[in-house]
Design a protein around this motif. Sequence first.
Motif, PDB file in Angstrom:
ATOM      1  N   ALA A  73     -38.583  38.931  59.216  1.00  0.00           N
ATOM      2  CA  ALA A  73     -37.497  39.254  58.517  1.00  0.00           C
ATOM      3  C   ALA A  73     -37.978  39.096  57.037  1.00  0.00           C
ATOM      4  CB  ALA A  73     -36.511  38.243  58.740  1.00  0.00           C
ATOM      5  N   PRO A  74     -37.099  39.625  55.862  1.00  0.00           N
ATOM      6  CA  PRO A  74     -37.572  39.723  54.608  1.00  0.00           C
ATOM      7  C   PRO A  74     -37.598  38.146  54.155  1.00  0.00           C
ATOM      8  CG  PRO A  74     -35.763  41.476  55.044  1.00  0.00           C
ATOM      9  CD  PRO A  74     -36.242  40.785  56.315  1.00  0.00           C
ATOM     10  N   GLU A  75     -36.689  37.240  54.733  1.00  0.00           N
ATOM     11  CA  GLU A  75     -36.603  36.109  54.310  1.00  0.00           C
ATOM     12  C   GLU A  75     -38.068  35.219  54.468  1.00  0.00           C
ATOM     13  OE1 GLU A  75     -33.668  33.586  56.482  1.00  0.00           O
ATOM     14  OE2 GLU A  75     -34.307  31.847  55.457  1.00  0.00           O
ATOM     15  N   VAL A  76     -38.797  35.716  55.829  1.00  0.00           N
ATOM     16  CA  VAL A  76     -40.123  34.891  56.010  1.00  0.00           C
ATOM     17  C   VAL A  76     -41.067  35.654  55.208  1.00  0.00           C
ATOM     18  CG1 VAL A  76     -41.694  35.182  57.916  1.00  0.00           C
ATOM     19  CG2 VAL A  76     -39.310  34.727  58.572  1.00  0.00           C
ATOM     20  N   LEU A  77     -40.897  36.824  54.993  1.00  0.00           N
ATOM     21  CA  LEU A  77     -42.048  37.601  53.950  1.00  0.00           C
ATOM     22  C   LEU A  77     -41.832  36.923  52.644  1.00  0.00           C
ATOM     23  CD1 LEU A  77     -41.504  41.315  55.105  1.00  0.00           C
ATOM     24  CD2 LEU A  77     -43.344  39.741  55.821  1.00  0.00           C
ATOM     25  N   ARG A  78     -40.664  36.882  52.012  1.00  0.00           N
ATOM     26  CA  ARG A  78     -40.426  36.122  51.018  1.00  0.00           C
ATOM     27  C   ARG A  78     -41.064  34.809  50.648  1.00  0.00           C
ATOM     28  NH1 ARG A  78     -36.489  32.599  49.528  1.00  0.00           N
ATOM     29  NH2 ARG A  78     -34.872  33.221  51.192  1.00  0.00           N
ATOM     30  N   GLN A  79     -40.857  33.857  51.799  1.00  0.00           N
ATOM     31  CA  GLN A  79     -41.344  32.595  51.710  1.00  0.00           C
ATOM     32  C   GLN A  79     -42.722  32.674  51.695  1.00  0.00           C
ATOM     33  OE1 GLN A  79     -39.339  31.257  55.395  1.00  0.00           O
ATOM     34  NE2 GLN A  79     -37.459  30.496  54.397  1.00  0.00           N
ATOM     35  N   ARG A  80     -43.444  33.704  52.416  1.00  0.00           N
ATOM     36  CA  ARG A  80     -44.933  33.640  52.353  1.00  0.00           C
ATOM     37  C   ARG A  80     -45.417  33.972  50.847  1.00  0.00           C
ATOM     38  NH1 ARG A  80     -45.288  36.926  57.636  1.00  0.00           N
ATOM     39  NH2 ARG A  80     -45.230  35.057  59.165  1.00  0.00           N
ATOM     40  N   VAL A  81     -44.757  34.550  50.084  1.00  0.00           N
ATOM     41  CA  VAL A  81     -45.278  34.841  48.703  1.00  0.00           C
ATOM     42  C   VAL A  81     -44.841  33.517  47.837  1.00  0.00           C
ATOM     43  CG1 VAL A  81     -44.776  36.288  46.615  1.00  0.00           C
ATOM     44  CG2 VAL A  81     -44.344  37.344  48.973  1.00  0.00           C
ATOM     45  N   THR A  82     -43.964  32.829  48.416  1.00  0.00           N
ATOM     46  CA  THR A  82     -43.564  31.667  47.601  1.00  0.00           C
ATOM     47  C   THR A  82     -44.135  30.409  48.063  1.00  0.00           C
ATOM     48  OG1 THR A  82     -41.241  32.857  47.771  1.00  0.00           O
ATOM     49  CG2 THR A  82     -41.249  30.495  46.719  1.00  0.00           C
ATOM     50  N   SER A  83     -45.542  30.039  46.912  1.00  0.00           N
ATOM     51  CA  SER A  83     -46.127  28.661  47.220  1.00  0.00           C
ATOM     52  C   SER A  83     -45.185  27.498  46.737  1.00  0.00           C
ATOM     53  CB  SER A  83     -47.527  28.762  46.415  1.00  0.00           C
ATOM     54  OG  SER A  83     -48.067  30.003  46.751  1.00  0.00           O
ATOM     55  N   LYS A  84     -45.349  26.519  47.236  1.00  0.00           N
ATOM     56  CA  LYS A  84     -44.734  25.237  46.658  1.00  0.00           C
ATOM     57  C   LYS A  84     -45.339  24.747  45.396  1.00  0.00           C
ATOM     58  CE  LYS A  84     -42.863  20.903  48.883  1.00  0.00           C
ATOM     59  NZ  LYS A  84     -43.774  19.718  48.724  1.00  0.00           N
ATOM     60  N   GLY A  85     -44.188  24.852  44.571  1.00  0.00           N
ATOM     61  CA  GLY A  85     -44.667  24.559  43.129  1.00  0.00           C
ATOM     62  C   GLY A  85     -45.198  25.489  42.321  1.00  0.00           C
ATOM     63  N   GLY A  86     -45.275  26.813  42.946  1.00  0.00           N
ATOM     64  CA  GLY A  86     -45.918  27.969  42.240  1.00  0.00           C
ATOM     65  C   GLY A  86     -45.042  28.648  41.408  1.00  0.00           C
ATOM     66  N   ILE A 138     -37.851  32.426  41.757  1.00  0.00           N
ATOM     67  CA  ILE A 138     -36.728  32.286  42.880  1.00  0.00           C
ATOM     68  C   ILE A 138     -35.687  31.181  42.634  1.00  0.00           C
ATOM     69  CG2 ILE A 138     -36.182  32.301  45.465  1.00  0.00           C
ATOM     70  CD1 ILE A 138     -37.512  35.005  44.567  1.00  0.00           C
ATOM     71  N   SER A 139     -36.152  30.317  42.401  1.00  0.00           N
ATOM     72  CA  SER A 139     -35.035  29.157  42.027  1.00  0.00           C
ATOM     73  C   SER A 139     -34.035  29.474  40.832  1.00  0.00           C
ATOM     74  CB  SER A 139     -35.929  27.893  41.615  1.00  0.00           C
ATOM     75  OG  SER A 139     -36.699  27.296  42.604  1.00  0.00           O
ATOM     76  N   HIS A 140     -34.872  30.057  39.719  1.00  0.00           N
ATOM     77  CA  HIS A 140     -33.896  30.345  38.661  1.00  0.00           C
ATOM     78  C   HIS A 140     -33.006  31.500  39.069  1.00  0.00           C
ATOM     79  CE1 HIS A 140     -33.385  30.862  34.095  1.00  0.00           C
ATOM     80  NE2 HIS A 140     -32.956  31.930  34.665  1.00  0.00           N
ATOM     81  N   MET A 141     -33.392  32.453  39.929  1.00  0.00           N
ATOM     82  CA  MET A 141     -32.212  33.351  40.407  1.00  0.00           C
ATOM     83  C   MET A 141     -31.290  32.662  41.511  1.00  0.00           C
ATOM     84  SD  MET A 141     -34.436  36.724  41.425  1.00  0.00           S
ATOM     85  CE  MET A 141     -35.949  37.317  40.719  1.00  0.00           C
ATOM     86  N   GLN A 142     -31.627  31.857  42.180  1.00  0.00           N
ATOM     87  CA  GLN A 142     -30.794  31.110  43.148  1.00  0.00           C
ATOM     88  C   GLN A 142     -29.763  30.279  42.589  1.00  0.00           C
ATOM     89  OE1 GLN A 142     -33.466  29.619  45.976  1.00  0.00           O
ATOM     90  NE2 GLN A 142     -33.160  31.220  47.195  1.00  0.00           N
ATOM     91  N   ALA A 143     -30.292  29.518  41.221  1.00  0.00           N
ATOM     92  CA  ALA A 143     -29.368  28.843  40.603  1.00  0.00           C
ATOM     93  C   ALA A 143     -28.532  29.503  39.697  1.00  0.00           C
ATOM     94  CB  ALA A 143     -30.065  27.983  39.472  1.00  0.00           C
TER      95      ALA A 143
END
Length: 278
Positions: free
Chosen positions: A227-240, A246-251
Motif C-alpha cells: 500500500a502507499p502507506e507502507v511505501l511512504r513509511q519506507r522513505v521515512t527514516s526515524k528522525g530524518g 510529513i510531520s509538518h504536513m500532518q500537523a
Amino acid sequence: MPTHTTTTHLTIAFIGGGNMANALIGGLIAQGQPAAQIEVVEPWDEARARLLQSFGVTAQAAPGAALARADLVVWAVKPQTFRDAAHAAAPHLPTTALHLSVAAGIPTASIARWLGSDRIVRAMPNTPALVQRGMTGLFACPEVDSAGRAQVEQVIATTGQWLWVEAEAQLDAVTALSGSGPAYVFLFLEAMEQAGIAMGLPATQARQLAVATFQGASALAAQSHEAPEVLRQRVTSKGGTTHAAISHMQAQGVPEHFIAAIRAAEQRARELAQEFGE
Ligand SMILES: NC(=O)C1=CN([C@@H]2O[C@H](COP(=O)(O)OP(=O)(O)OC[C@H]3O[C@@H](n4cnc5c(N)ncnc54)[C@H](O)[C@@H]3O)[C@@H](O)[C@H]2O)C=CC1
Ligand SMILES: O=C(O)[C@@H]1CCC=N1
C-alpha cells in the motif's frame, strides 16, 4: 444496424473539438483511424484549424448531413453547452448511433431525454490522455450491449487505461479523483518547484527533480504489492528529513484538507448535473 469488429470500420462523430476531443482524435489517428472517418462539429474557427493542422481532420462549424453516417457520437462539449449542442445535432444523427459522453456531471437520463436514445456510455477521462497515459472511468446504460462496450473500449484504449463503474453515481467520484486529479498533481509540482528554487536550485533542475519524483513514485506504487502507506513509511527514516516534512504536513492537516478538496470536486460534479442536466 451495421456490425463492426474494429475501430477503423467505425465512423466517429465528435460534437465539440476542444482539448478532450483532440486527445481522443490524436489517439485514434495514431492507431490508424482514417481522418476521413472522423466527423467533428466545432463552432470555433481556431479549434477547427488546429484539428486540420494536427490530424488532417476537417471539422464543420455546425451540425449537418455528414453526421448521418456516424456509428459512434462522442460528446466533448462543456456541461453548460451540452443541451444546446444536443438539440442542434440530434436531428442529423442516426437513431442507431452509440453515444459516448465525456461531459462532467451530465447524467445519462438527461442525455437520453435530449437525444431520444438510451444507447449511452458516459466516460470520465483525464488530460494525460494527450500523451496516451490517461485514466478513464466508464459507465454504460443497460441498453448498451457488449459490442457497444467493446466499441467504446477501442476508442478509449487509444488514450491509456480505463475501468467500468457499476453505478452512474460513482462517476462523480471518478471525476473528483482522476478527472480533476492531474490538476492536483500539477499543483504539487508547482509547489515543489517553488521550494526547489527557494532552496537555491535552478528552476529547470527543480522542475526535473519534481516531475521525475512523481513519475518514479507513481511507477513504484503501480508495480508494488504494498500500500502507499507502507511505501511512504519506507522513505521515512526515524528522525530524518522525510519525517520532518510529513510531520509538518500532518500537523497542518494537509491530508484532511486534501480529502475535503476532493469531496468538493465530487460535490461540484453533482451540482453540474442539477445546473445543466435539466
Ligand atoms: N479538460 C479536462 O481535463 C477534462 C474534461 N472533461 C470534460 O470534457 C468536456 C470538454 O472539455 P474540454 O475539451 O476540456 O473543453 P474545451 O473547451 O477545450 O472544448 C469544448 C469545445 O466545444 C466547442 N463547442 C461549444 N459549443 C458547441 C456546440 N454547440 N457544438 C459543438 N461544439 C461546441 C467549443 O468551441 C470548444 O472547442 C467537458 O464536458 C468536460 O467536463 C472530462 C475529463 C477531463
Ligand atoms: O474541471 C472540470 O470540470 C473537468 C472535469 C474533470 C476535469 N476537468
